[in-house]
Design an enzyme around this catalytic site. Sequence first.
Site, PDB file in Angstrom:
ATOM      1  CE1 TYR A 167      58.356   1.973 -78.451  1.00 23.36           C
ATOM      2  CE2 TYR A 167      56.172   1.313 -79.159  1.00 23.36           C
ATOM      3  CZ  TYR A 167      57.059   2.294 -78.766  1.00 23.36           C
ATOM      4  OH  TYR A 167      56.646   3.598 -78.700  1.00 23.36           O
ATOM      5  CG  ASP A 196      54.944   2.308 -85.409  1.00 22.71           C
ATOM      6  OD1 ASP A 196      55.744   3.245 -85.623  1.00 22.71           O
ATOM      7  OD2 ASP A 196      54.055   2.368 -84.546  1.00 22.71           O
ATOM      8  CG  ASP A 197      59.082   4.973 -89.024  1.00 21.29           C
ATOM      9  OD1 ASP A 197      59.130   4.926 -90.258  1.00 21.29           O
ATOM     10  OD2 ASP A 197      59.849   5.679 -88.325  1.00 21.29           O
ATOM     11  CE  LYS A 300      52.584   5.124 -82.678  1.00 18.89           C
ATOM     12  NZ  LYS A 300      53.455   3.992 -82.249  1.00 18.89           N
ATOM     13  CG  ASP A 302      54.654   9.264 -84.271  1.00 18.44           C
ATOM     14  OD1 ASP A 302      54.569  10.076 -83.329  1.00 18.44           O
ATOM     15  OD2 ASP A 302      55.474   8.318 -84.274  1.00 18.44           O
ATOM     16  CB  CYS A 343      51.760   9.313 -81.606  1.00 19.23           C
ATOM     17  SG  CYS A 343      53.159   8.632 -80.724  1.00 19.23           S
ATOM     18  NE  ARG A 358      53.174   6.786 -76.535  1.00 13.35           N
ATOM     19  CZ  ARG A 358      54.109   6.552 -77.461  1.00 13.35           C
ATOM     20  NH1 ARG A 358      53.876   5.808 -78.509  1.00 13.35           N
ATOM     21  NH2 ARG A 358      55.302   7.057 -77.302  1.00 13.35           N
ATOM     22  CG  ASP A 362      58.596   6.309 -78.332  1.00 15.81           C
ATOM     23  OD1 ASP A 362      57.657   7.126 -78.268  1.00 15.81           O
ATOM     24  OD2 ASP A 362      59.128   5.953 -79.395  1.00 15.81           O
TER      25      ASP A 362
HETATM   26  C1  9PG Z   1      58.346   5.609 -85.152  1.00 20.06           C
HETATM   27  C2  9PG Z   1      58.168   5.927 -83.689  1.00 20.06           C
HETATM   28  C3  9PG Z   1      57.064   5.089 -83.015  1.00 20.06           C
HETATM   29  C4  9PG Z   1      56.819   5.583 -81.608  1.00 20.06           C
HETATM   30  C5  9PG Z   1      56.498   7.064 -81.636  1.00 20.06           C
HETATM   31  C6  9PG Z   1      57.616   7.826 -82.296  1.00 20.06           C
HETATM   32  O1  9PG Z   1      63.689  11.387 -82.179  1.00 20.06           O
HETATM   33  N1  9PG Z   1      62.887  11.284 -81.238  1.00 20.06           N
HETATM   34  O2  9PG Z   1      63.023  11.901 -80.191  1.00 20.06           O
HETATM   35  C7  9PG Z   1      61.797  10.392 -81.336  1.00 20.06           C
HETATM   36  C8  9PG Z   1      60.734  10.508 -80.445  1.00 20.06           C
HETATM   37  C9  9PG Z   1      59.695   9.592 -80.539  1.00 20.06           C
HETATM   38  C10 9PG Z   1      59.730   8.621 -81.491  1.00 20.06           C
HETATM   39  C11 9PG Z   1      60.789   8.515 -82.368  1.00 20.06           C
HETATM   40  C12 9PG Z   1      61.820   9.419 -82.295  1.00 20.06           C
HETATM   41  O3  9PG Z   1      58.745   7.678 -81.504  1.00 20.06           O
HETATM   42  O4  9PG Z   1      56.275   7.569 -80.344  1.00 20.06           O
HETATM   43  O5  9PG Z   1      55.767   4.869 -80.998  1.00 20.06           O
HETATM   44  O6  9PG Z   1      55.872   5.162 -83.759  1.00 20.06           O
HETATM   45  O7  9PG Z   1      57.867   7.307 -83.602  1.00 20.06           O
HETATM   46  O8  9PG Z   1      59.362   6.370 -85.715  1.00 20.06           O
END
Ligand code: 9PG
Length: 507
Positions: A167, A196-197, A300, A302, A343, A358, A362
């Site tokens: 974030y 993270d990503d 994590k 996801d 997540c 989670r 977000d």
């Molecule tokens: C990394 C993120 C973070 C975050 C996760 C997740 O496209 N979308 O609707 C969408 C939803 C959630 C999202 C990203 C995109 O967030 O919750 O904490 O790790 O991935 O990409």
Amino acid sequence: MNTIDLGDISISTDAALARTTGGVIVDAKDAVLRHPLGSTTFYRHGWHSWALAHWAVMDDEPTVVRDPARRALSDDPLLAEHPGHVGNYVGAISGPHGNALLLGALGFDTIVEATAGTLRGTSRGEPSRWFAAYGPEEVVFADYAKALEKELGSVRGDPGRVWCSWYSFYQDITEASTHEALSGVEGFGFDVFQLDDGWQVEIGTWEQGPDFPSGMAAMATAISEAGYRPGLWIAPFIVHERSENVLPEIFVQDADGHPKIAGYNWGGPYYAVDVTSDGGRRHVADTVQRAVDWGYTYLKLDFIFAAAIPGVRVGDLTGDAAYRHGIELIRQTVGDDVYLLGCGSPILPSIGIFNGIRVGPDVAPYWENDLNRHLHQDYSSPALRYAISTSLNRLWLKPLVAVDPDVAYFRTRFAILKDSHRQLMADLCQVCESLATSDPPWWLNAAETDQLKAWLAAQPIIERQDRYRFTIDGRPVDFEPATLDGPIRSEPGQGAELALPIPHIDR
Ligand code: 9PG
């Protein structure tokens, strides 16, 4: 017809009933409870982490995400066209004097629908058993959690205090910026440092990307040597179309035998790994094994709902059952000592396998998103308010799993949040006993730095007054204004008066 007395009200059902702690077990694939409560409010529980959980007014239209392209990502795609009040796994109807009638599944692939006279549980997969109870709201949810724990066990973990890169830097993380953050957070009191990503070659190609030339093992070592548990984000159940060297045979397919698109993100479509196929299972096991071999002991996981999307799999399993299969494989592969945070996780089938989940969408450095709210009716999209609201409505999961409401903001830099809103999230994290932030220390002024340090060190005494009101070390905290209950309230000047035409979207 069997009738059973649940204290102030009695319910009747065609199914077999047996008493259990706090309520009854309804032994039936589908359970229909006839009740006298009428049309009040319905506890609607969304499918996965990001999906809306709130108390809906039953006389109002249910809240359904209007943008078809976002539905799978937002909630259970099989309920997208459902006309009534419905949610996944558990539902409840409020009664007089703070009481509620709850119907909760003890199995997966289950939904609960409410009408003025019935609460109906349906299983789309294996026959489920159901827990039903009537009484004080907090008590019936606690008793449901106990029944779930008997059924699924619990590996609730203590996540510790987490610094997460998402974030602040989003995908723009590099080896250099990670080292900068690592030295920056020294002395703050974090336990976990989680990348993270952004570190990887591609979603599906889980190797170090070009911005991490020394490799992910070296990074884990640096994190450990700095005194933190190394944490890593991965999405083992999805593969982006740009990902090379992944065979389409391992994907969940559509009815025509083509790989099914699970969603769109990162500038294109991504596919879901079929966790019932040999190749899919190898891909998943290799992915998580590699992360653990590098030295990461907090994962994590996801976009993990992807294992459960509707589609054709090699093994003939319904969505949640396939998902459970997939995450059991992850747990077997990494062992019991690795902390697993789900997540985008379907909630019920994660219990007993994941240490933490989670429990909301977000956060974002803004309170609300007017477009997602008014045009799309989408509360699974990033916004601090939506994260607070859904997470609060999942607090009953706390005995079963660590409930992660996402990160708190202490910074005012690069944020358009009121102080009171930042405070609400910081307080919610204390209520959840899950403290995380993404603020890089050099974005904080002196006062914010002190606030973050004090927050990480605090061991507050928390008492719950009612559904949304708490005291934290005696200080009253009322989360109610943030919640998305009933007719969804707005604050003046936050777009409430905006009358956007709502287009009809043909699918
Ligand atoms: C990394 C993120 C973070 C975050 C996760 C997740 O496209 N979308 O609707 C969408 C939803 C959630 C999202 C990203 C995109 O967030 O919750 O904490 O790790 O991935 O990409």
